[in-house]
Structures are given as structure tokens and as C-alpha cells.
Design an enzyme around this catalytic site. Structure first.
Site, PDB file in Angstrom:
ATOM      1  N   SER A   1      22.742  46.531  32.563  1.00  0.00           N
ATOM      2  CA  SER A   1      23.003  47.974  32.668  1.00  0.00           C
ATOM      3  C   SER A   1      22.576  48.625  33.978  1.00  0.00           C
ATOM      4  O   SER A   1      23.031  49.729  34.288  1.00  0.00           O
ATOM      5  CB  SER A   1      22.313  48.699  31.505  1.00  0.00           C
ATOM      6  OG  SER A   1      20.947  48.349  31.465  1.00  0.00           O
ATOM      7  N   THR A   2      21.677  47.982  34.724  1.00  0.00           N
ATOM      8  CA  THR A   2      21.202  48.570  35.982  1.00  0.00           C
ATOM      9  C   THR A   2      20.948  47.445  36.982  1.00  0.00           C
ATOM     10  O   THR A   2      21.001  46.259  36.621  1.00  0.00           O
ATOM     11  CB  THR A   2      19.866  49.346  35.789  1.00  0.00           C
ATOM     12  OG1 THR A   2      18.909  48.453  35.231  1.00  0.00           O
ATOM     13  CG2 THR A   2      20.019  50.555  34.890  1.00  0.00           C
TER      14      THR A   2
ATOM     15  N   LEU B   1      16.912  40.148  33.239  1.00  0.00           N
ATOM     16  CA  LEU B   1      15.993  41.094  32.589  1.00  0.00           C
ATOM     17  C   LEU B   1      14.823  41.425  33.506  1.00  0.00           C
ATOM     18  O   LEU B   1      14.324  40.570  34.222  1.00  0.00           O
ATOM     19  CB  LEU B   1      15.417  40.496  31.305  1.00  0.00           C
ATOM     20  CG  LEU B   1      16.327  40.275  30.122  1.00  0.00           C
ATOM     21  CD1 LEU B   1      15.495  39.847  28.912  1.00  0.00           C
ATOM     22  CD2 LEU B   1      17.121  41.519  29.781  1.00  0.00           C
TER      23      LEU B   1
ATOM     24  N   TYR C   1       3.126  39.782  45.272  1.00  0.00           N
ATOM     25  CA  TYR C   1       4.353  39.290  44.647  1.00  0.00           C
ATOM     26  C   TYR C   1       4.310  37.765  44.443  1.00  0.00           C
ATOM     27  O   TYR C   1       3.904  37.287  43.397  1.00  0.00           O
ATOM     28  CB  TYR C   1       5.607  39.738  45.428  1.00  0.00           C
ATOM     29  CG  TYR C   1       6.817  39.683  44.532  1.00  0.00           C
ATOM     30  CD1 TYR C   1       7.317  40.816  43.897  1.00  0.00           C
ATOM     31  CD2 TYR C   1       7.416  38.453  44.230  1.00  0.00           C
ATOM     32  CE1 TYR C   1       8.381  40.719  43.003  1.00  0.00           C
ATOM     33  CE2 TYR C   1       8.471  38.359  43.343  1.00  0.00           C
ATOM     34  CZ  TYR C   1       8.956  39.491  42.743  1.00  0.00           C
ATOM     35  OH  TYR C   1       9.993  39.401  41.854  1.00  0.00           O
TER      36      TYR C   1
ATOM     37  N   LEU D   1      15.411  45.210  47.058  1.00  0.00           N
ATOM     38  CA  LEU D   1      16.237  46.417  47.008  1.00  0.00           C
ATOM     39  C   LEU D   1      15.634  47.432  46.051  1.00  0.00           C
ATOM     40  O   LEU D   1      14.887  47.066  45.145  1.00  0.00           O
ATOM     41  CB  LEU D   1      17.638  46.056  46.510  1.00  0.00           C
ATOM     42  CG  LEU D   1      18.549  45.427  47.553  1.00  0.00           C
ATOM     43  CD1 LEU D   1      19.833  44.957  46.905  1.00  0.00           C
ATOM     44  CD2 LEU D   1      18.884  46.431  48.654  1.00  0.00           C
TER      45      LEU D   1
HETATM   46  P1  NAD Z   1      16.400  46.664  36.585  1.00  0.00           P
HETATM   47  O1  NAD Z   1      15.199  47.365  36.060  1.00  0.00           O
HETATM   48  O2  NAD Z   1      17.364  47.441  37.393  1.00  0.00           O
HETATM   49  O3  NAD Z   1      17.225  45.977  35.376  1.00  0.00           O
HETATM   50  C1  NAD Z   1      16.616  45.446  34.243  1.00  0.00           C
HETATM   51  C2  NAD Z   1      17.630  45.213  33.141  1.00  0.00           C
HETATM   52  O4  NAD Z   1      16.953  44.592  32.032  1.00  0.00           O
HETATM   53  C3  NAD Z   1      18.285  46.481  32.575  1.00  0.00           C
HETATM   54  O5  NAD Z   1      19.639  46.218  32.264  1.00  0.00           O
HETATM   55  C4  NAD Z   1      17.501  46.738  31.280  1.00  0.00           C
HETATM   56  O6  NAD Z   1      18.209  47.466  30.284  1.00  0.00           O
HETATM   57  C5  NAD Z   1      17.287  45.299  30.839  1.00  0.00           C
HETATM   58  N1  NAD Z   1      16.193  45.134  29.868  1.00  0.00           N
HETATM   59  C6  NAD Z   1      14.864  45.342  30.066  1.00  0.00           C
HETATM   60  N2  NAD Z   1      14.189  45.031  28.922  1.00  0.00           N
HETATM   61  C7  NAD Z   1      15.109  44.622  28.011  1.00  0.00           C
HETATM   62  C8  NAD Z   1      15.035  44.162  26.681  1.00  0.00           C
HETATM   63  N3  NAD Z   1      13.885  44.030  26.019  1.00  0.00           N
HETATM   64  N4  NAD Z   1      16.200  43.841  26.055  1.00  0.00           N
HETATM   65  C9  NAD Z   1      17.393  43.977  26.677  1.00  0.00           C
HETATM   66  N5  NAD Z   1      17.512  44.379  27.960  1.00  0.00           N
HETATM   67  C10 NAD Z   1      16.386  44.695  28.615  1.00  0.00           C
HETATM   68  O7  NAD Z   1      15.817  45.407  37.395  1.00  0.00           O
HETATM   69  P2  NAD Z   1      16.342  44.521  38.626  1.00  0.00           P
HETATM   70  O8  NAD Z   1      15.539  44.886  39.822  1.00  0.00           O
HETATM   71  O9  NAD Z   1      17.813  44.496  38.711  1.00  0.00           O
HETATM   72  O10 NAD Z   1      15.794  43.107  38.171  1.00  0.00           O
HETATM   73  C11 NAD Z   1      16.597  42.107  37.585  1.00  0.00           C
HETATM   74  C12 NAD Z   1      16.087  40.733  38.029  1.00  0.00           C
HETATM   75  O11 NAD Z   1      16.252  40.639  39.459  1.00  0.00           O
HETATM   76  C13 NAD Z   1      14.600  40.523  37.756  1.00  0.00           C
HETATM   77  O12 NAD Z   1      14.399  39.178  37.392  1.00  0.00           O
HETATM   78  C14 NAD Z   1      13.953  40.781  39.102  1.00  0.00           C
HETATM   79  O13 NAD Z   1      12.720  40.143  39.274  1.00  0.00           O
HETATM   80  C15 NAD Z   1      15.020  40.203  40.028  1.00  0.00           C
HETATM   81  N6  NAD Z   1      14.959  40.647  41.442  1.00  0.00           N
HETATM   82  C16 NAD Z   1      14.835  41.955  41.799  1.00  0.00           C
HETATM   83  C17 NAD Z   1      14.738  42.303  43.143  1.00  0.00           C
HETATM   84  C18 NAD Z   1      14.602  43.747  43.567  1.00  0.00           C
HETATM   85  O14 NAD Z   1      14.230  43.983  44.726  1.00  0.00           O
HETATM   86  N7  NAD Z   1      14.901  44.688  42.739  1.00  0.00           N
HETATM   87  C19 NAD Z   1      14.808  41.312  44.135  1.00  0.00           C
HETATM   88  C20 NAD Z   1      14.975  39.989  43.746  1.00  0.00           C
HETATM   89  C21 NAD Z   1      15.039  39.652  42.397  1.00  0.00           C
END
Ligand code: NAD
Length: 400
Positions: free
Chosen positions: A50-51, A139, A235, A273
Site C-alpha cells: 500500500s505504500t 513489510l 542500520y 528514500l
Molecule cells: P512502508 O512503511 O512504506 O511500507 C510498509 C508496508 O507494510 C505497508 O504497505 C503497510 O501497510 C504494510 N504493513 C505493515 N505492517 C503490516 C501488517 N502487520 N500486515 C500487513 N501489512 C503490513 O515501508 P518501506 O520503506 O516501503 O519498506 C518496505 C521494505 O523496504 C522494508 O523491508 C524496508 O526495510 C525496505 N527498504 C526501505 C528503504 C527505505 O529507504 N525506505 C530502503 C531499502 C529497503
């Protein structure tokens, strides 16, 4: 209702339905502009859709590959008096766009960590798609209710072994101060691994495989981050890094489990990001603001959609090989980690303070990216107009 941003620390407690819809439409436009992704998957499950990275993965799969998508997320619906969460409106907009494009899209709102959600999604795959060719695991959560032992685990963002002090950006006051974080104890490390490690990814893949809903040649991918040395204590070498190490262990286990299907599990290391998850990590917002400035000047800046488009188009389903690193990970953080980008960020990291912040860092870019996550500040949206906070996610409505 007229909806305005209400920011509380690193979260915005309101979100704009039309703004979120425009954010989704803008992302779809990026993928369409690049043309179809040949050889892409046609039936994709996105867990955390969703995000952030998961939403962009769903968009790249649907609008790049022409895939039917099932999305799982944990979001709040809006009502007449209160806005829902951004992920709710993103998913509503995504489904509408998918339908208009003739693409199947179905969503499930609830706890992805539960056995019930896994069973429900499996039934939907069986009924609607037969099998899936690709499973994205994206997630990011502060807690997990363990489905087998009934424990609730909480993740923390702490260093391991020693106290960590470094510069930090207070995104509300735009003051560069210092943050000191005490090291995690073993229980906190273990709990963070239980939330953000690979166990639940494996549980999903085991359940999907046992139910016979994984297609021959299935691919699955989960996301990780490494980043520069300044953030390693909080991190990569901290509690979240320990969880990501566990995720990589699961990737290797899944490779073996999927071998008889000719399947493959990947960890993709993505760029830093602004997302709802990353804005909660100390030190990271300052690093991101400096990084954006450097990468925008070089013309190599990407947002989640460009990252996920590149992941699907060039690495997971590209003609060339996915270019794994020595540890077998896909690296779409490659442009962030080039020597010249890192040297430039390193230099300004040492110089940055409250006075020169606006000059050295892309604070405006950080702020506008943050607001966009909640549907604010998008071009073409009339924020003075009435909007309907009770906008439904179509497939959830018909399920009621
Ligand atoms: P985000 O917060 O934008 O998205 C999280 C998603 O998980 C959402 O869709 C939310 O609804 C869902 N979610 C959370 N708890 C839930 C549950 N109990 N049941 C169902 N859905 C659930 O986060 P993001 O930054 O896009 O992170 C996603 C992945 O990418 C993570 O593993 C994160 O470590 C990784 N990541 C993020 C970055 C960054 O800079 N943002 C960089 C590299 C990797």
C-alpha cells in the site's frame, strides 16, 4: 471535507484521498512512459503493497508487466469525519486505475503476519489466478503478533554493542542536532529479528508452496538496505541490520525450498528514500537530505517507482543477468553507492549544521517527498476543494 496535513514528528496523521490518487497516477505514468516490461510476471502477490517500495512494486508489476496483482496491507479506512491512512487511499486509487486498464487487482487489509491472512490470500489465488509467478515481500512494521506462540514482538532501531552518537536532523524544527542512542540488549535484538527478519517471509512461501499456488519458475524478492558507513552503527550493524541478515538467511533457505519448482528467492538492496518507515530512523533523514542533493545534481536521483521499475525491468526480468553482488543480492542501490556520490555526501556530512543546512541538503526535497507520501503537495490537486475521506477500496467493499 477539506483535508490539511497534520504532522506529528515523523508521521502525518491526515492524508488526502485525491492527492494519494495523484501520487499513484504519477507513479503509473513513470512506468508507462518507459514502455512494457517484456518477460515480466503475469500474476503477482505483493505483501506490504500500500505504500513505499511495495506500492511501487505493485505498480511496476501491473502497469509495466501487465500483471494481475493481489495486494496485502494493514491500513485504516476513512470515515465521514476522519481521514483514512495514505495506504488505504493509494490502494483505492491503484485498484481504480488497474480496473480502467483492464487489469485484475484484489486487495486484503489485515495482519499479514497471521495464519488467517495467509489462508485467505491462498484461497483468493486459487479462486482467481490459480497460481502466482512472483511474490514481493515488502513489510515494514514496528511489531508482529507471532501466529504460533502468541507473543507480540516489537522492533527497535538501536545500535548493537556500543552507544552511538551522530548528527541528526530534526525534520520538524529543521535543526541539525546530535542524537545519542544506547545499544540494544539481546532481547531487543531478538525481537527486532522476529519482526523484520525472514521468518514470516518463509512462512508465506511455505504456505503458498504447500497449497500448490506457486508457479514453475516462481520468483520471490524481499527488500534490504545497506547504506554508507555513517549510518552503519544505527542500520547495518544495528538491530535492523541484524534482522536484514536474518532475511538473507531466509533467502538462502528459500532458494533451496523453491529449487524443485525452478524458483528463485532474491534480496534486493534498495536505495535510501523517504517512506513512512525510513522517516522513523534516527540519522537517516539527514543522510537522505544530503543524498538527494548530490544525486539530483548528478541526474541519478530515483524515487521508489524508478527503483522498482528498474528492479523488475532490468534485474528480475531483464535480458541481462540480475548482476548480484558477492553475497548474491540484487543491488538497485548501486547509483547511491557509487564512490563519487558517497564521497560527496561524506564531505557535506562533516560540514552540515543548522546554518548551512538549506544550502548543503535538499531539505525542501525531503519535505515535499514526505508530504507526497500522504497525498499533499501534488500538482493538479485542488486542496481547497471538498474531498471524500470515506473513499472505498473497491475489492474490499465488494468483499463485505
Ligand atoms: P512502508 O512503511 O512504506 O511500507 C510498509 C508496508 O507494510 C505497508 O504497505 C503497510 O501497510 C504494510 N504493513 C505493515 N505492517 C503490516 C501488517 N502487520 N500486515 C500487513 N501489512 C503490513 O515501508 P518501506 O520503506 O516501503 O519498506 C518496505 C521494505 O523496504 C522494508 O523491508 C524496508 O526495510 C525496505 N527498504 C526501505 C528503504 C527505505 O529507504 N525506505 C530502503 C531499502 C529497503
Amino acid at each position: 471535507m477539506i483535508v490539511e496535513p497534520k504532522i506529528r514528528g515523523f508521521i502525518c496523521t491526515t492524508s488526502h484521498p485525491d492527492g494519494c490518487a495523484k501520487h499513484v497516477a504519477d507513479q503509473i505514468a513513470v512506468v508507462k512512459e518507459r514502455g512494457p516490461i517484456e518477460n515480466g510476471p503475469k500474476r503477482v502477490l505483493v505483501i506490504g503493497s500500500s505504500t513505499g517500495y511495495g506500492l511501487s512494486s505493485r505498480i511496476a508489476a501491473a502497469f509495466g508487466c501487465g500483471a494481475s496483482t493481489i495486494g496485502v496491507f494493514f491500513e485504516k479506512e476513512g470515515s465521514e469525519r476522519r481521514t483514512g491512512t495514505a495506504g488505504w487511499y493509494n490502494s483505492a486509487a491503484f485498484e481504480k486505475e488497474a480496473k480502467d486498464a483492464g487489469l485484475y487487482a484484489r486487495s486484503f487489509n489485515g495482519d499479514a503476519y497471521s495464519d488467517e491472512m495467509k489462508a485467505t490470500v491462498i484461497e483468493a489465488i486459487k479462486a482467481d489466478l490459480g497460481q502466482v509467478d512472483c511474490v514481493v515481500y515488502s513489510l515494514a512494521s514496528p511489531r508482529r503478533n507471532h501466529p504460533r506462540n502468541g507473543e507480540t514482538y516489537k522492533s527497535v532501531l538501536k545500535p548493537i554493542g556500543q552507544t552511538y552518537t551522530n548528527k541528526n536532523l530534526n525534520t520538524t524544527t529543521q535543526v541539525v542536532d546530535e542524537v545519542t542512542i544506547e545499544p540494544a540488549n539481546q532481547d531487543e535484538i531478538d525481537q527486532t529479528i522476529a519482526v523484520m527478519g525472514g521468518e514470516d517471509w518463509e512462512m508465506w512461501m511455505d504456505a503458498l508452496k504447500d497449497a500448490g499456488v506457486l508457479a514453475e519458475g516462481v520468483k520471490t524478492v524481499a527488500y534490504s538496505y545497506i547504506g554508507p558507513e555513517v549510518t552503519w552503527p544505527i542500520y547495518t550493524n544495528g538491530t535492523i541490520g541484524a534482522a536484514k541478515e536474518d532475511l538473507e538467511k531466509s533467502q538462502r533457505a528459500l532458494d533451496e525450498k523453491l529449487a524443485d519448482l525452478g524458483g528463485k528467492a532474491w534480496v534486493s538492496v534498495n536505495k535510501a528514500l523517504v517512506t513512512q518507515a525510513s522517516s522513523a530512523i534516527p540519522v537517516v533523514p539527514l543522510y537522505i537530505s544530503l543524498l538527494y542533493k548530490v544525486m539530483k545534481a548528478k541526474g541519478t536521483h530515483e524515487d521508489t517507482i524508478e527503483q522498482m521499475d528498474r528492479l523488475f525491468r532490468d534485474r528480475l526480468y531483464g535480458k541481462a543477468d540480475p548482476q548480484p553482488d558477492e553475497a548474491g543480492r540484487i543491488r538497485v542501490d548501486d547509483w547511491e553507492m557509487t564512490d563519487d556520490v558517497q564521497a560527496a555526501v561524506d564531505k557535506v556530512w562533516n560540514e552540515v549544521n543548522t546554518e548551512n543546512l538549506k544550502e548543503l541538503a535538499d531539505v525542501e526535497g525531503y519535505e515535499s517527498s514526505f508530504l507526497r507520501l500522504f497525498g499533499f503537495g501534488l500538482e493538479g490537486v485542488d486542496y481547497s476543494a471538498d474531498t471524500d475521506p470515506a473513499t472505498p477500496v473497491p475489492s474490499l467493499e465488494s468483499a463485505d
